[in-house]
Motif scaffolding. Structure first.
Motif, mmCIF file in Angstrom:
data_model
loop_
_atom_site.group_PDB
_atom_site.id
_atom_site.type_symbol
_atom_site.label_atom_id
_atom_site.label_comp_id
_atom_site.label_asym_id
_atom_site.label_seq_id
_atom_site.Cartn_x
_atom_site.Cartn_y
_atom_site.Cartn_z
ATOM 1 N N HIS A 333 -39.732 23.538 26.372
ATOM 2 C CA HIS A 333 -38.388 23.615 26.177
ATOM 3 C C HIS A 333 -37.741 24.220 25.597
ATOM 4 O O HIS A 333 -37.226 24.867 24.528
ATOM 5 N N VAL A 334 -38.268 26.087 25.505
ATOM 6 C CA VAL A 334 -37.318 26.630 25.652
ATOM 7 C C VAL A 334 -36.535 27.458 26.313
ATOM 8 O O VAL A 334 -36.612 27.720 28.070
ATOM 9 N N ARG A 335 -35.550 27.505 26.226
ATOM 10 C CA ARG A 335 -34.523 28.163 27.361
ATOM 11 C C ARG A 335 -34.795 29.493 27.180
ATOM 12 O O ARG A 335 -34.305 29.765 28.756
ATOM 13 N N LYS A 336 -34.439 30.222 26.915
ATOM 14 C CA LYS A 336 -34.070 31.462 26.569
ATOM 15 C C LYS A 336 -35.201 32.223 25.167
ATOM 16 O O LYS A 336 -35.574 32.163 24.539
ATOM 17 N N ALA A 337 -35.513 33.525 26.213
ATOM 18 C CA ALA A 337 -36.829 34.765 25.361
ATOM 19 C C ALA A 337 -36.347 35.119 24.740
ATOM 20 O O ALA A 337 -35.252 35.633 25.700
ATOM 21 N N THR A 338 -36.265 35.888 23.545
ATOM 22 C CA THR A 338 -36.166 37.277 23.019
ATOM 23 C C THR A 338 -36.787 37.644 22.238
ATOM 24 O O THR A 338 -38.346 37.765 23.122
ATOM 25 N N GLN A 339 -36.250 39.469 22.368
ATOM 26 C CA GLN A 339 -37.580 40.178 22.005
ATOM 27 C C GLN A 339 -38.586 39.660 20.825
ATOM 28 O O GLN A 339 -40.052 39.954 20.786
ATOM 29 N N ALA A 340 -37.825 39.326 20.116
ATOM 30 C CA ALA A 340 -39.113 38.813 18.706
ATOM 31 C C ALA A 340 -40.042 37.533 19.616
ATOM 32 O O ALA A 340 -41.072 38.431 18.964
ATOM 33 N N MET A 341 -39.873 36.791 19.956
ATOM 34 C CA MET A 341 -40.661 35.827 20.637
ATOM 35 C C MET A 341 -41.963 36.560 21.504
ATOM 36 O O MET A 341 -42.562 36.151 21.309
ATOM 37 N N GLY A 342 -40.911 37.802 21.956
ATOM 38 C CA GLY A 342 -41.938 38.134 23.131
ATOM 39 C C GLY A 342 -42.504 38.997 22.480
ATOM 40 O O GLY A 342 -43.584 38.789 22.669
ATOM 41 N N LEU A 343 -42.590 39.698 21.220
ATOM 42 C CA LEU A 343 -43.068 40.410 20.186
ATOM 43 C C LEU A 343 -44.307 39.737 19.996
ATOM 44 O O LEU A 343 -45.749 39.839 19.776
ATOM 45 N N LEU A 344 -44.037 38.448 19.250
ATOM 46 C CA LEU A 344 -45.021 37.321 18.398
ATOM 47 C C LEU A 344 -45.979 37.088 19.303
ATOM 48 O O LEU A 344 -46.909 36.994 18.599
ATOM 49 N N ASN A 345 -45.630 36.390 20.699
ATOM 50 C CA ASN A 345 -46.564 36.717 22.693
ATOM 51 C C ASN A 345 -47.762 37.572 22.220
ATOM 52 O O ASN A 345 -48.478 37.084 22.510
ATOM 53 N N THR A 346 -47.020 38.602 22.003
ATOM 54 C CA THR A 346 -47.758 39.768 22.173
ATOM 55 C C THR A 346 -49.055 39.926 21.244
ATOM 56 O O THR A 346 -50.363 39.436 21.684
ATOM 57 N N LEU A 347 -48.537 39.748 19.945
ATOM 58 C CA LEU A 347 -49.915 39.072 18.714
ATOM 59 C C LEU A 347 -50.639 38.564 18.963
ATOM 60 O O LEU A 347 -51.685 38.771 18.801
ATOM 61 N N SER A 348 -50.071 37.240 19.101
ATOM 62 C CA SER A 348 -50.708 35.932 19.616
ATOM 63 C C SER A 348 -51.982 36.090 20.614
ATOM 64 O O SER A 348 -53.028 36.173 20.672
ATOM 65 N N LEU A 349 -51.493 36.691 21.727
ATOM 66 C CA LEU A 349 -52.854 36.906 23.244
ATOM 67 C C LEU A 349 -53.577 38.207 22.673
ATOM 68 O O LEU A 349 -54.840 37.784 23.070
ATOM 69 N N ALA A 350 -53.237 38.817 21.613
ATOM 70 C CA ALA A 350 -54.311 39.718 20.759
ATOM 71 C C ALA A 350 -55.819 39.348 20.810
ATOM 72 O O ALA A 350 -56.738 40.065 21.389
ATOM 73 N N PHE A 351 -55.016 38.662 19.350
ATOM 74 C CA PHE A 351 -56.276 37.612 18.936
ATOM 75 C C PHE A 351 -56.830 36.822 20.241
ATOM 76 O O PHE A 351 -57.824 36.641 20.038
#
Lengths: 502, 502
Positions: A333-351
């Motif tokens: 349901h995401v149309r466009k990803a932003t850098q903020a979303m990318g950063l939070l995604n990275t943190l989630s993946l690290a965990f």
């Protein structure tokens, strides 16, 4: 999947060369970059997670677990994993920005990209070496040489793409300031490597300066944003960066290629989900001799000795798979990803990467109550953080929902509540389990296994559970004391909060 | 990448339920399956290659290399790798056929697919166990239970998809014989597991029968094709299978999803390319204590001791990367993949998996001339087979070129000769190197390294080299003795053979 293909040159049956074909020679071999970028994401996700292996392979026998040196070793390895994960993700993000500038590729670019990939694969090793030998110049030097080589190859890619402008992103291709764009992009691509060059030189005679310079690289984007913000305040309104070089503006709201985020995340989820089965396939096939001697020929007993590893694997796969499922549901349901979303995604993946270790630990020492509690709590904490950062991605998207999300998951949308439930399930379940272990610490393992088993079913029955919950909420509202009939506007606002079609 | 998205339900601001929405409730949550299938391919490529790890981790010290038992161990592990690779690829192929029936997915199907994936990840381990303990019923039993579970989950997926027909592939959805299609597909999905059930029962009292039954499963598709061919011969023309169930016809020319082939292949290439760096990151970071004691504090010397592993990694990455590049170039021009192409692709990937071991061996024993020759030859052979099967994919495509290939790479197309060159480069180079080692056996390592270094440059300069080669060919033609002026048709035919625009 319909992928936009480069329109083929019309077939000339006689195969004669003609003036127009020579001019279009540079157009020959122009290809869609989608598959190459997917391959790059696969490679980068493997490299990002490579330093989990020493972590999960740290042998901790029951006698050793309180050994301070073993704990220190484990802590060091976890720190190295987190740092290499972040470093490789920074390299991946730089790669995505680079290929938002380059629209199409040809054979030479594909080969240059392979070279870029090979240099990026050396980052974890050189970083690890540097961390193990912090005062030896060679360690710092090798890491810096690695970063410089990556920068050089990327600069070559930029130079080649601008030399053949048909390869560029259409926005940059048609831009009036192509030369300016090229300068700007090259400057950003070579900024980090240039600092590393200076750091490499310093490493030969004063290495603390090298570390300082390298740390600066990480904060450089944020420092430069802060300085430009100060400039705007002091000197008045500044022209925002041209749309064509937006990916390089390091703005938290700059666009990030959604497909690349998904591909990279899928790679990490797939690797982490199967991490423990790699070890099981390699180490847990019993040796016929051992079965004969230790287990008196009973294969069942030999397999039973490895029971904890299998349990750890099933739990790990189920949790990682369901976290992937929540991620997948969100990004649909995401149309466009932003850098903020990318950063939070990275943190989630690290965990997420920490989950195999967590499950290994919870299953291995189930017999010793004192450690059991601590390990269950650590596992709950890791699951909580992996889930809450996913939830935060959605929250970040909601802040700019008109751009980033599809209508059905925006506030008041049909699927809004359901998405909330999907993303909140793991954080809530793990928080609940953590709280339960505080009250019933004796049964912590049982609580943990109960959570593991019930969450998949909760996902399956989520829509049903939500309807029950909403019906319950409405019943509670109906039980409240009589109040004045709400105006039309109020009634509309109320029904927006409770999407009835769930 | 433009991915077809499911059109969203129009936003109803009041969120009220209405009759038409309840009817379309079953349409809620319908999603594009592309990302889920990509994730499945990533998981399956990891599982397919998992048994390379014991192979590359087989420790062979120089003294041990002629030890028969070590050679036998290595041979057994290689055989297990090849067999698990083929088994998992069969499971992957079944998965692709299944999801050619299922067009769209929803949350439940996504979760069922995760369950399917988890059961497939257990195939290598259970197979490995069965092979290690061939006469213990438990080994056979566990493998059969694994296959049965996979079949059950896939049958559930089929049942669910047919229960909600909007999830089906449009061709089946609109077909008049949907119930017949369902029966046919269920029969094919459950055929293998049913045989395994019988095999599991037999394993309890007469296990050789179990092995016979399991072998039958592998040949079953071909046996059933042979029997239907015999039927046609005996009883006259038989109606070909309905187009909607074509993926299940096991015809070598049946379509295979091109995107799935690419995604699975990319996964295997990425894993094999980075296989050796995983070990380097884990094992080859020198211990500070060792550096102090063994190398007198010299980090350079400590790293130098690991030199062969780095060489092996660079060679391995370069070769696998370039083989990926050739694969990528080929599939850019493929319109439609067939089962024959899929089979040849599997064989090519199986040999690609052997490259890390080959490079490990060639770099490790460079000092001992006698073994060096043998190892270089084995490496050349592996590279040759990996490349020649890729070339065979293109040949298989050329046999039905109108359907499978784009015009530019068909016979007489612009890019035909260039594609030939790209795909023939590695087979020719490795064959040449092999022949050179027969003549100059003393310099075999040097020859091998020369080939390794020159092939990437050959790829970069391929177009230039080809123009030179074709110019040379034309010059030779021009030098031939004068002959009658060719007719117009002959001239056209000639110019078709020599695409001039290269």
């Amino acid at each position: 999947m319909s992928r936009p293909q480069t329109p083929e040159q019309p077939l000339d049956a006689q195969g004669d060369s003609s003036p127009h074909r020579r001019v279009e020679d540079s157009g020959e071999g122009t290809q869609n970059s989608h598959r190459m970028l997917g391959f790059s994401d696969a490679l980068l996700s493997i490299i990002a997670t490579v330093m989990i292996l020493p972590v999960t392979h740290t042998e901790i026998s029951p006698e050793q677990q309180f050994d301070k040196s073993i704990q220190k070793l484990l802590a060091t390895r976890i720190a190295v994993y987190l740092m290499t994960f972040l470093i490789v993700t920074v390299a991946w993000a730089a790669h995505t920005r680079l290929f938002q500038v380059v629209g199409k590729i040809d054979d030479t670019l594909a080969l240059l990209n392979l070279a870029c990939m090979m240099t990026i694969t050396l980052l974890p090793y050189t970083f690890s070496l540097m961390v193990t030998f912090p005062d030896v110049p060679l360690g710092i030097f090798l890491f810096c040489v690695c970063v410089i080589t990556i920068g050089t190859v990327q600069a070559l890619i930029v130079g080649y793409a601008f030399h053949f402008p048909h390869l560029l992103n259409p926005r940059i291709q048609c831009s009036a300031h192509r030369a300016l764009s090229r300068q700007h992009i090259l400057r950003l691509v070579l900024r980090g490597p240039a600092l590393c060059l200076v750091a490499a030189v310093f490493s030969l005679f004063f290495y603390p300066m090298s570390y300082l310079l390298m740390v600066t690289i990480i904060f450089l984007p944020h420092v430069s944003k802060a300085t430009s913000w100060c400039k705007v305040r002091l000197m008045g309104r500044q022209e925002p960066p041209a749309r064509s070089v937006e990916p390089f503006s390091f703005d938290l709201h700059a666009p990030l290629s959604k497909e690349r985020v998904e591909a990279f995340s899928d790679g990490v989820y797939a690797i982490v989900a199967t991490l423990l089965i790699l070890d099981i396939c390699e180490d847990n096939v019993p040796d016929p001799k051992d079965v004969q001697e230790q287990f008196h020929g009973s294969l069942v007993a030999a397999l039973g000795a490895h029971g904890p590893q299998f349990l750890a694997y099933f739990g790990s796969f189920a949790t990682v798979g369901l976290l992937w499922f929540a991620h997948h549901s969100l990004f649909l349901h995401v149309r466009k990803a932003t850098q903020a979303m990318g950063l939070l995604n990275t943190l989630s993946l690290a965990f997420v990467g920490g989950l195999p270790l967590a499950y290994q630990q919870t299953s291995a020492f189930a017999q010793q109550p004192r450690d059991e509690l601590e390990r269950v709590r650590v596992s709950c904490a890791i699951i909580f953080f992996a889930g809450i950062f996913q939830f935060a991605i959605w929250t970040a998207a909601l802040l700019r929902q008109a751009e980033t999300l599809q209508p059905s998951v925006q506030f008041g949308g049909q699927e809004h509540a359901f998405m909330f439930a999907k993303l909140a399930l793991y954080p809530c379940a793990s928080l609940l389990a953590f709280a339960a272990t505080c009250l019933l610490s004796r049964f912590s393992t049982a609580i943990f296994h109960l959570m593991q088993i019930s969450v998949p079913f909760a996902f399956l029955l989520l829509r049903l559970l939500m309807r029950l919950a909403l019906a319950g909420l409405r019943a509670l509202q109906g039980l409240r004391p009589a109040h004045p009939v709400p105006s039309q506007a109020e009634a509309e606002a109320q029904s927006q909060l409770l999407p009835a079609s769930c």
